[in-house]
Design a protein around this motif. Structure first.
Motif, PDB file in Angstrom:
ATOM      1  N   UNK A 122       0.805  -1.220   0.000  1.00  0.00           N
ATOM      2  CA  UNK A 122       0.000   0.000   0.000  1.00  0.00           C
ATOM      3  C   UNK A 122       0.840   1.273   0.000  1.00  0.00           C
ATOM      4  N   UNK A 123       1.984   1.252   0.691  1.00  0.00           N
ATOM      5  CA  UNK A 123       2.823   2.445   0.818  1.00  0.00           C
ATOM      6  C   UNK A 123       4.285   2.046   0.783  1.00  0.00           C
ATOM      7  N   UNK A 124       5.129   3.022   0.518  1.00  0.00           N
ATOM      8  CA  UNK A 124       6.543   2.845   0.813  1.00  0.00           C
ATOM      9  C   UNK A 124       7.043   4.085   1.535  1.00  0.00           C
ATOM     10  N   UNK A 125       7.957   3.857   2.470  1.00  0.00           N
ATOM     11  CA  UNK A 125       8.548   4.919   3.287  1.00  0.00           C
ATOM     12  C   UNK A 125      10.006   5.089   2.885  1.00  0.00           C
ATOM     13  N   UNK A 126      10.492   6.320   2.925  1.00  0.00           N
ATOM     14  CA  UNK A 126      11.879   6.585   2.567  1.00  0.00           C
ATOM     15  C   UNK A 126      12.407   7.762   3.391  1.00  0.00           C
ATOM     16  N   UNK A 127      13.735   7.871   3.530  1.00  0.00           N
ATOM     17  CA  UNK A 127      14.302   8.950   4.344  1.00  0.00           C
ATOM     18  C   UNK A 127      14.138  10.313   3.670  1.00  0.00           C
ATOM     19  N   UNK A 128      14.257  11.346   4.479  1.00  0.00           N
ATOM     20  CA  UNK A 128      14.330  12.705   3.935  1.00  0.00           C
ATOM     21  C   UNK A 128      15.505  12.792   2.979  1.00  0.00           C
ATOM     22  N   UNK A 129      15.279  13.336   1.796  1.00  0.00           N
ATOM     23  CA  UNK A 129      16.337  13.477   0.798  1.00  0.00           C
ATOM     24  C   UNK A 129      16.806  14.923   0.761  1.00  0.00           C
ATOM     25  N   UNK A 130      18.113  15.093   0.640  1.00  0.00           N
ATOM     26  CA  UNK A 130      18.736  16.405   0.722  1.00  0.00           C
ATOM     27  C   UNK A 130      19.143  16.917  -0.646  1.00  0.00           C
ATOM     28  N   UNK A 131      19.336  18.236  -0.741  1.00  0.00           N
ATOM     29  CA  UNK A 131      20.041  18.800  -1.888  1.00  0.00           C
ATOM     30  C   UNK A 131      21.319  19.451  -1.365  1.00  0.00           C
ATOM     31  N   UNK A 132      22.068  20.061  -2.236  1.00  0.00           N
ATOM     32  CA  UNK A 132      23.381  20.565  -1.819  1.00  0.00           C
ATOM     33  C   UNK A 132      23.290  21.755  -0.873  1.00  0.00           C
ATOM     34  N   UNK A 133      22.198  22.480  -0.926  1.00  0.00           N
ATOM     35  CA  UNK A 133      22.031  23.580   0.035  1.00  0.00           C
ATOM     36  C   UNK A 133      21.842  23.034   1.451  1.00  0.00           C
ATOM     37  N   UNK A 134      21.127  21.911   1.563  1.00  0.00           N
ATOM     38  CA  UNK A 134      20.906  21.305   2.874  1.00  0.00           C
ATOM     39  C   UNK A 134      22.196  20.804   3.497  1.00  0.00           C
ATOM     40  N   UNK A 135      23.111  20.352   2.639  1.00  0.00           N
ATOM     41  CA  UNK A 135      24.319  19.685   3.130  1.00  0.00           C
ATOM     42  C   UNK A 135      25.367  20.640   3.686  1.00  0.00           C
ATOM     43  N   UNK A 136      25.084  21.928   3.672  1.00  0.00           N
ATOM     44  CA  UNK A 136      26.083  22.892   4.150  1.00  0.00           C
ATOM     45  C   UNK A 136      26.182  22.939   5.667  1.00  0.00           C
ATOM     46  N   UNK A 137      25.167  22.399   6.368  1.00  0.00           N
ATOM     47  CA  UNK A 137      25.177  22.457   7.832  1.00  0.00           C
ATOM     48  C   UNK A 137      24.560  21.188   8.408  1.00  0.00           C
ATOM     49  N   UNK A 138      25.234  20.611   9.401  1.00  0.00           N
ATOM     50  CA  UNK A 138      24.700  19.431  10.065  1.00  0.00           C
ATOM     51  C   UNK A 138      23.487  19.770  10.922  1.00  0.00           C
ATOM     52  N   UNK A 139      23.260  21.071  11.178  1.00  0.00           N
ATOM     53  CA  UNK A 139      22.118  21.489  11.975  1.00  0.00           C
ATOM     54  C   UNK A 139      20.929  21.919  11.125  1.00  0.00           C
ATOM     55  N   UNK A 140      21.063  21.799   9.801  1.00  0.00           N
ATOM     56  CA  UNK A 140      19.935  22.076   8.924  1.00  0.00           C
ATOM     57  C   UNK A 140      18.783  21.135   9.285  1.00  0.00           C
ATOM     58  N   UNK A 141      17.540  21.640   9.408  1.00  0.00           N
ATOM     59  CA  UNK A 141      16.426  20.770   9.814  1.00  0.00           C
ATOM     60  C   UNK A 141      16.247  19.538   8.926  1.00  0.00           C
ATOM     61  N   UNK A 142      16.464  19.691   7.624  1.00  0.00           N
ATOM     62  CA  UNK A 142      16.310  18.541   6.727  1.00  0.00           C
ATOM     63  C   UNK A 142      17.441  17.528   6.953  1.00  0.00           C
ATOM     64  N   UNK A 143      18.633  18.034   7.216  1.00  0.00           N
ATOM     65  CA  UNK A 143      19.756  17.142   7.511  1.00  0.00           C
ATOM     66  C   UNK A 143      19.501  16.374   8.808  1.00  0.00           C
TER      67      UNK A 143
END
Length: 272
Positions: free
Chosen positions: A163-184
């Motif tokens: 019925x569903x599939x689950x997957x992790x939050x996916x990042x782009x390069x702007x997200x990867x600039x900080x480990x404290x980014x909410x998406x990261x």
């Protein structure tokens, strides 16, 4: 051998990687699927476990997704050592900028990310014990205590039951600039679920305790992202920029792999 049945309407989970999604959509899950695990030298109590049925569960589905992801990622990096080495160097030297490397396109096509399938049983199905936790005579205990077992059904699981599939939050390069980014941080939390699966195997922790602690801390017990399981939804998923763009898909492969490794080390669990 003691067996018991899960009733029609029960929900179970199955862990795999994203490169398997389209084949599963077309063919379902075969009656005997290879059991996902780590090398016997680094994973306890996995030797001599037969490949029988379809391993389903709760937190153990995240263990399976983790194992499939780590093995596939390790193989991809070994097979493309020079290019991936250059890619990693570019990530470190051009922090927050996307490497422009034409060689990544073909490599990224084989880069699978961890996913969890949610299955609704359309009929009563027999479950066999998970030999990692109990012996073959304790199927009911295996499911009720460890939420893990091998689903036995001639013909396997039809895709229509998924019925569903689950997957992790996916990042782009702007997200990867900080480990404290909410998406990261959200992706790191998703990785903690997979490490919870590792903890269940290594420390024999019960999933109820681990999932209760996870829900209490994060307010959920699944990967942060989910979608329906059909042609339209899969097309939408694979057309996300994080999946469609080769460098960004490989970025996510690297960040997920690094998070799993770091979290596993805190639990003194070797990955490979």
């Amino acid at each position: 051998m003691s067996e018991f049945k899960l009733a029609a309407g029960s929900h179970v989970k199955y862990g795999c990687i994203s490169t398997e999604l389209y084949p599963i959509l077309r063919q379902g899950l075969a009656a005997d699927m290879p059991r996902q695990g780590f090398d016997q030298a680094t994973a306890p109590a996995q030797e001599a476990i037969p490949a029988r049925g379809i391993m389903v569960g709760e937190l153990m589905a995240y263990f399976a997704a983790c194992a499939a992801f780590c093995k596939a990622t390790s193989a991809l990096h070994q097979d493309n050592e020079q290019v991936m080495g250059s890619f990693v160097n570019a990530l470190q030297s051009q922090h927050g900028e996307k490497p422009q490397m034409a060689e990544l396109e073909n490599i990224a096509l084989t880069a699978g990310l961890p996913v969890i399938l949610e299955i609704e049983l359309a009929e009563d199905c027999i479950i066999e014990a998970d030999h990692q936790f109990t012996d073959a005579s304790e199927a009911e205990k295996s499911w009720k205590l460890w939420r893990s077992g091998a689903l036995l059904r001639e013909g396997g699981i039809p895709a229509s039951w998924i019925k569903k599939f689950y997957f992790p939050r996916l990042l782009d390069y702007r997200d990867a600039t900080s480990s404290k980014n909410p998406r990261t941080l959200e992706q790191t939390t998703d990785c903690a679920l997979m490490v919870g699966g590792l903890m269940q195997v290594w420390h024999k922790d019960t999933p109820a305790d681990l999932l209760h602690a996870f829900r209490k801390q994060y307010g959920r017990i699944n990967f942060s992202q989910h979608s329906n399981f059909d042609d339209t939804a899969l097309e939408r998923f694979f057309n996300l920029n994080s999946m469609l763009d080769p460098a960004t898909r490989l970025l996510n492969q690297m960040t997920i792999w690094q998070d799993i490794d770091a979290l596993a080390k805190k639990q003194q669990i070797p990955l490979m």
